[in-house]
Design a protein around this motif. Structure first.
Motif, PDB file in Angstrom:
ATOM      1  N   LEU A 182       0.835  -1.197   0.000  1.00 59.40           N
ATOM      2  CA  LEU A 182       0.000   0.000   0.000  1.00 59.40           C
ATOM      3  C   LEU A 182       0.872   1.249   0.000  1.00 59.40           C
ATOM      4  CD1 LEU A 182      -2.746   1.422   0.273  1.00 59.40           C
ATOM      5  CD2 LEU A 182      -2.533   1.152   2.747  1.00 59.40           C
ATOM      6  N   SER A 183       1.918   1.256   0.841  1.00 54.78           N
ATOM      7  CA  SER A 183       2.790   2.424   0.899  1.00 54.78           C
ATOM      8  C   SER A 183       3.517   2.642  -0.415  1.00 54.78           C
ATOM      9  CB  SER A 183       3.811   2.277   2.037  1.00 54.78           C
ATOM     10  OG  SER A 183       4.868   1.415   1.681  1.00 54.78           O
ATOM     11  N   GLY A 184       3.792   1.532  -1.109  1.00 57.40           N
ATOM     12  CA  GLY A 184       4.476   1.656  -2.385  1.00 57.40           C
ATOM     13  C   GLY A 184       3.549   1.998  -3.531  1.00 57.40           C
ATOM     14  N   LYS A 185       2.230   1.760  -3.316  1.00 62.19           N
ATOM     15  CA  LYS A 185       1.294   1.944  -4.420  1.00 62.19           C
ATOM     16  C   LYS A 185       0.222   2.988  -4.175  1.00 62.19           C
ATOM     17  CE  LYS A 185       3.294  -1.151  -6.880  1.00 62.19           C
ATOM     18  NZ  LYS A 185       4.066  -0.750  -8.076  1.00 62.19           N
ATOM     19  N   LEU A 186       0.073   3.415  -2.908  1.00 66.01           N
ATOM     20  CA  LEU A 186      -0.984   4.374  -2.611  1.00 66.01           C
ATOM     21  C   LEU A 186      -0.844   5.638  -3.446  1.00 66.01           C
ATOM     22  CD1 LEU A 186      -3.447   4.861  -0.815  1.00 66.01           C
ATOM     23  CD2 LEU A 186      -1.931   5.942   0.856  1.00 66.01           C
ATOM     24  N   THR A 187       0.400   6.074  -3.631  1.00 62.16           N
ATOM     25  CA  THR A 187       0.648   7.247  -4.481  1.00 62.16           C
ATOM     26  C   THR A 187       1.333   6.859  -5.786  1.00 62.16           C
ATOM     27  OG1 THR A 187       2.782   7.653  -3.405  1.00 62.16           O
ATOM     28  CG2 THR A 187       0.853   8.763  -2.480  1.00 62.16           C
ATOM     29  N   SER A 188       1.279   5.569  -6.149  1.00 58.99           N
ATOM     30  CA  SER A 188       2.015   5.133  -7.335  1.00 58.99           C
ATOM     31  C   SER A 188       1.437   5.709  -8.621  1.00 58.99           C
ATOM     32  CB  SER A 188       2.043   3.605  -7.423  1.00 58.99           C
ATOM     33  OG  SER A 188       0.734   3.097  -7.562  1.00 58.99           O
ATOM     34  N   PHE A 189       0.194   6.173  -8.542  1.00 57.12           N
ATOM     35  CA  PHE A 189      -0.365   6.860  -9.701  1.00 57.12           C
ATOM     36  C   PHE A 189       0.281   8.230  -9.879  1.00 57.12           C
ATOM     37  CE2 PHE A 189      -2.780   8.098  -6.019  1.00 57.12           C
ATOM     38  CZ  PHE A 189      -2.917   9.466  -6.161  1.00 57.12           C
ATOM     39  N   LEU A 190       0.838   8.776  -8.777  1.00 58.15           N
ATOM     40  CA  LEU A 190       1.336  10.148  -8.807  1.00 58.15           C
ATOM     41  C   LEU A 190       2.535  10.295  -9.729  1.00 58.15           C
ATOM     42  CD1 LEU A 190       1.151  13.023  -7.654  1.00 58.15           C
ATOM     43  CD2 LEU A 190       2.624  12.281  -5.772  1.00 58.15           C
ATOM     44  N   GLY A 191       3.540   9.402  -9.577  1.00 55.19           N
ATOM     45  CA  GLY A 191       4.739   9.514 -10.395  1.00 55.19           C
ATOM     46  C   GLY A 191       4.459   9.392 -11.880  1.00 55.19           C
ATOM     47  N   PRO A 192       3.792   8.281 -12.319  1.00 53.46           N
ATOM     48  CA  PRO A 192       3.468   8.179 -13.749  1.00 53.46           C
ATOM     49  C   PRO A 192       2.607   9.324 -14.260  1.00 53.46           C
ATOM     50  CG  PRO A 192       3.256   6.039 -12.698  1.00 53.46           C
ATOM     51  CD  PRO A 192       3.487   7.035 -11.597  1.00 53.46           C
ATOM     52  N   PHE A 193       1.599   9.730 -13.462  1.00 52.90           N
ATOM     53  CA  PHE A 193       0.771  10.845 -13.896  1.00 52.90           C
ATOM     54  C   PHE A 193       1.591  12.123 -14.031  1.00 52.90           C
ATOM     55  CE2 PHE A 193      -3.487   9.057 -12.112  1.00 52.90           C
ATOM     56  CZ  PHE A 193      -3.571   8.224 -13.214  1.00 52.90           C
ATOM     57  N   LEU A 194       2.485  12.376 -13.053  1.00 50.60           N
ATOM     58  CA  LEU A 194       3.317  13.577 -13.123  1.00 50.60           C
ATOM     59  C   LEU A 194       4.208  13.563 -14.360  1.00 50.60           C
ATOM     60  CD1 LEU A 194       4.444  14.158  -9.420  1.00 50.60           C
ATOM     61  CD2 LEU A 194       3.012  15.664 -10.808  1.00 50.60           C
ATOM     62  N   VAL A 195       4.825  12.402 -14.615  1.00 49.84           N
ATOM     63  CA  VAL A 195       5.686  12.305 -15.796  1.00 49.84           C
ATOM     64  C   VAL A 195       4.867  12.521 -17.067  1.00 49.84           C
ATOM     65  CG1 VAL A 195       7.126  10.757 -17.180  1.00 49.84           C
ATOM     66  CG2 VAL A 195       7.400  10.841 -14.696  1.00 49.84           C
ATOM     67  N   GLY A 196       3.711  11.860 -17.135  1.00 49.77           N
ATOM     68  CA  GLY A 196       2.873  12.002 -18.318  1.00 49.77           C
ATOM     69  C   GLY A 196       2.402  13.428 -18.523  1.00 49.77           C
ATOM     70  N   TRP A 197       1.893  14.043 -17.465  1.00 51.33           N
ATOM     71  CA  TRP A 197       1.367  15.405 -17.595  1.00 51.33           C
ATOM     72  C   TRP A 197       2.478  16.421 -17.855  1.00 51.33           C
ATOM     73  CZ3 TRP A 197      -2.023  14.795 -12.593  1.00 51.33           C
ATOM     74  CH2 TRP A 197      -3.133  13.996 -12.896  1.00 51.33           C
ATOM     75  N   LEU A 198       3.603  16.288 -17.147  1.00 52.66           N
ATOM     76  CA  LEU A 198       4.712  17.221 -17.380  1.00 52.66           C
ATOM     77  C   LEU A 198       5.265  17.075 -18.800  1.00 52.66           C
ATOM     78  CD1 LEU A 198       6.699  17.047 -14.005  1.00 52.66           C
ATOM     79  CD2 LEU A 198       5.530  19.049 -14.957  1.00 52.66           C
ATOM     80  N   THR A 199       5.319  15.840 -19.287  1.00 54.97           N
ATOM     81  CA  THR A 199       5.806  15.617 -20.645  1.00 54.97           C
ATOM     82  C   THR A 199       4.885  16.265 -21.665  1.00 54.97           C
ATOM     83  OG1 THR A 199       6.829  13.525 -19.990  1.00 54.97           O
ATOM     84  CG2 THR A 199       6.466  13.871 -22.346  1.00 54.97           C
ATOM     85  N   LEU A 200       3.573  16.089 -21.466  1.00 57.31           N
ATOM     86  CA  LEU A 200       2.611  16.696 -22.389  1.00 57.31           C
ATOM     87  C   LEU A 200       2.650  18.222 -22.292  1.00 57.31           C
ATOM     88  CD1 LEU A 200      -0.568  14.420 -22.109  1.00 57.31           C
ATOM     89  CD2 LEU A 200       0.891  14.745 -24.116  1.00 57.31           C
ATOM     90  N   ALA A 201       2.730  18.753 -21.071  1.00 57.36           N
ATOM     91  CA  ALA A 201       2.665  20.200 -20.877  1.00 57.36           C
ATOM     92  C   ALA A 201       3.894  20.913 -21.423  1.00 57.36           C
ATOM     93  CB  ALA A 201       2.490  20.525 -19.398  1.00 57.36           C
ATOM     94  N   THR A 202       5.063  20.276 -21.280  1.00 57.53           N
ATOM     95  CA  THR A 202       6.314  20.920 -21.690  1.00 57.53           C
ATOM     96  C   THR A 202       6.861  20.380 -23.001  1.00 57.53           C
ATOM     97  OG1 THR A 202       7.677  19.331 -20.469  1.00 57.53           O
ATOM     98  CG2 THR A 202       6.896  21.279 -19.262  1.00 57.53           C
ATOM     99  N   ASN A 203       6.263  19.276 -23.474  1.00 52.18           N
ATOM    100  CA  ASN A 203       6.771  18.589 -24.663  1.00 52.18           C
ATOM    101  C   ASN A 203       8.235  18.203 -24.488  1.00 52.18           C
ATOM    102  OD1 ASN A 203       6.246  17.444 -27.202  1.00 52.18           O
ATOM    103  ND2 ASN A 203       7.199  19.188 -28.270  1.00 52.18           N
ATOM    104  N   SER A 204       8.601  17.869 -23.227  1.00 50.47           N
ATOM    105  CA  SER A 204       9.984  17.503 -22.905  1.00 50.47           C
ATOM    106  C   SER A 204       9.975  16.334 -21.939  1.00 50.47           C
ATOM    107  CB  SER A 204      10.725  18.693 -22.277  1.00 50.47           C
ATOM    108  OG  SER A 204      11.962  18.271 -21.716  1.00 50.47           O
ATOM    109  N   GLN A 205      10.578  15.226 -22.366  1.00 52.00           N
ATOM    110  CA  GLN A 205      10.666  14.084 -21.464  1.00 52.00           C
ATOM    111  C   GLN A 205      11.652  14.343 -20.330  1.00 52.00           C
ATOM    112  OE1 GLN A 205      11.435  10.547 -23.859  1.00 52.00           O
ATOM    113  NE2 GLN A 205       9.277   9.976 -23.629  1.00 52.00           N
ATOM    114  N   ARG A 206      12.647  15.194 -20.565  1.00 54.92           N
ATOM    115  CA  ARG A 206      13.597  15.513 -19.507  1.00 54.92           C
ATOM    116  C   ARG A 206      12.880  16.170 -18.323  1.00 54.92           C
ATOM    117  NH1 ARG A 206      19.003  15.312 -21.212  1.00 54.92           N
ATOM    118  NH2 ARG A 206      19.252  15.108 -23.463  1.00 54.92           N
ATOM    119  N   LEU A 207      12.049  17.152 -18.611  1.00 51.55           N
ATOM    120  CA  LEU A 207      11.310  17.820 -17.543  1.00 51.55           C
ATOM    121  C   LEU A 207      10.289  16.872 -16.929  1.00 51.55           C
ATOM    122  CD1 LEU A 207      10.788  21.373 -19.103  1.00 51.55           C
ATOM    123  CD2 LEU A 207      12.368  20.686 -17.293  1.00 51.55           C
TER     124      LEU A 207
END
Length: 440
Positions: free
Chosen positions: A383-408
């Motif tokens: 649970l501790s490893g997965k309760l916020t596990s949506f956060l990292g992938p979502f952040l990467v996905g949204w930041l990538t779309l918003a900035t058009n940069s996978q680095r960011l």
């Protein structure tokens, strides 16, 4: 009144060590399971999905991140309940068999995912099911260790298991690269319609099936408590609510689970997007991504095996702290460099510390958790490893779309690791007798 806890089946100072064959068979499951993480979640199918199935790497990255986030939420919500049920029924291996089979079946079916946007949804559904099966299986697998190894040897067996896992991933990556992906291949699989890449999926499923068998044949399970499933579920739900309330009485475990919530999310996200990042940002083709995966498995396996000794000598907490620092520094460098050579150098350096932080997390909780609720606590760790596990992938996905940069987009990984590192500074060290000393 909630039902009483099931009686402890492990002496307070730990069980006598199980026969060597039983322990080796247990560790071999890491060898079997690692193929899914290496070839499906990271280096082969994830990159194939973003580049060939989705047809748009930025969009494919976002879709993959959303899928991993949903799967993580399912794992986080269901894992503690399943762990508590297993603690009430006693046996772990039947649960392990069910979720192992689920992962194997989903992985084999990925063979049918062709390089066509029409297969985006089936690909995401099957990869998500496989991820859920793999992670649920690991809850029951991890919780078997304290009943097999002496407490003074838990750290090294946990590390050796992770080391075997990376070795297994290495061998399977070599088989996939030279046997299937790189022309002409050992097995003569044609390259049209991505048949050579798709064939990696049934190979991974077969690998998992064959090498998980020793655990089921030679590793003993805890005795059945002969509790009916319906009563076990009701008791588990009540006990889980009590355990969540009782975490305030186990401050050391609560702090650990909170810190791990963040750094494990960073690791999961790094694995989920590592192959995609290498392919898109540094222009690596499928063969190069697999070769990088091979190198990463070499350094990760060596790191897990070497740090296994340090875990027993220095303690799990110190090993985790050292490993997290070893992840943050080269991880930050990877986001800044533009040379493929430097990417290789820092990427392989990261591998050294990936295995130890995972293995020492497992051994820390194995020392700390009371025997009568150990699987439940491993469920809470899921649970501790997965309760916020949506956060990292979502952040990467949204930041990538918003900035058009996978680095960011990938900078979210470093932030999560850094928060976890800060949290571990407040976690006490585990003792060799399964008890923690809270700081005054």
């Amino acid at each position: 009144m909630p039902p009483a806890r099931p009686p402890s089946r492990t002496p307070p100072d730990g069980p006598p060590s199980a026969p060597l064959r039983a322990l080796v068979s247990w560790a071999l499951y890491d060898w079997a399971n690692s193929g899914f993480a290496a070839l499906v979640q990271t280096f082969v199918f994830a990159a194939y999905f973003a580049r060939a199935v989705a047809g748009n790497e930025t969009l494919g990255t976002a879709w993959w991140g959303n899928m991993m986030g949903v799967a993580g939420l399912v794992i986080g919500l269901g894992g503690p309940v399943l762990g508590a049920v297993a603690d009430h029924t006693g046996r772990r291996k039947p649960w392990l068999a069910v979720f192992t089979t689920l992962c194997i079946a989903a992985t084999a079916l990925l063979w049918f995912v062709r390089p066509d946007p029409a297969f985006v949804l089936p690909a995401l559904v099957l990869a998500g099911i496989g991820t859920i099966g793999s992670e649920y299986a690991m809850i029951f697998y991890n919780s078997m260790l304290p009943d097999l190894a002496e407490r003074t040897r838990i750290g090294r067996w946990s590390g050796w298991g992770w080391g075997l896992g990376y070795a297994g991933g290495l061998v399977l990556l070599v088989l996939a690269l030279y046997g299937l992906v790189r022309a002409p291949g050992w097995f003569g699989i044609p390259h049209h319609d991505a048949l050579n890449v798709r064939a990696v999926m049934p190979l991974t499923a077969l690998w998992y099936l064959v090498f998980c068998l020793p655990l089921f044949l030679f590793t003993p399970d805890t005795p059945s408590a002969r509790v009916p499933l319906s009563r076990a579920v009701a008791g588990a739900a009540a006990r889980l609510r009590g355990s969540l309330r009782d975490l305030r009485n186990h401050r050391h475990i609560a702090l650990f689970l909170l810190a791990r919530m963040f750094y494990n999310d960073g690791l999961t996200t790094m694995f989920a997007f590592g192959g995609i990042y290498a392919a898109a940002t540094f222009g690596m083709d499928s063969s190069e991504v697999i070769v990088f995966g091979i190198g990463l498995n070499v350094t990760a396996g060596l790191g897990a095996a070497a740090f296994a000794w340090l875990d027993d000598r220095l303690g799990s907490r110190r090993t985790i702290l050292l490993s997290l620092m070893g992840l943050v520094v080269p991880g930050t460098a990877i986001l800044l460099v533009k040379s493929k050579t430097l990417f290789w150098i820092f990427g392989l350096a990261i591998g050294i510390f990936v295995g130890p932080v995972q293995a020492s997390s497992r051994s820390w909780l194995a020392h700390a958790a009371p025997a009568e609720v150990r699987t439940e606590m491993f469920g809470l760790m899921a649970l501790s490893g997965k309760l916020t596990s949506f956060l990292g992938p979502f952040l990467v996905g949204w930041l990538t779309l918003a900035t058009n940069s996978q680095r960011l987009g990938m900078s979210a990984v470093i932030g999560l690791l850094a928060v976890g590192l800060a949290g571990m500074l407040f976690v006490p060290e585990a003792t060799a007798h399964g008890r923690e000393q809270d700081r005054a």
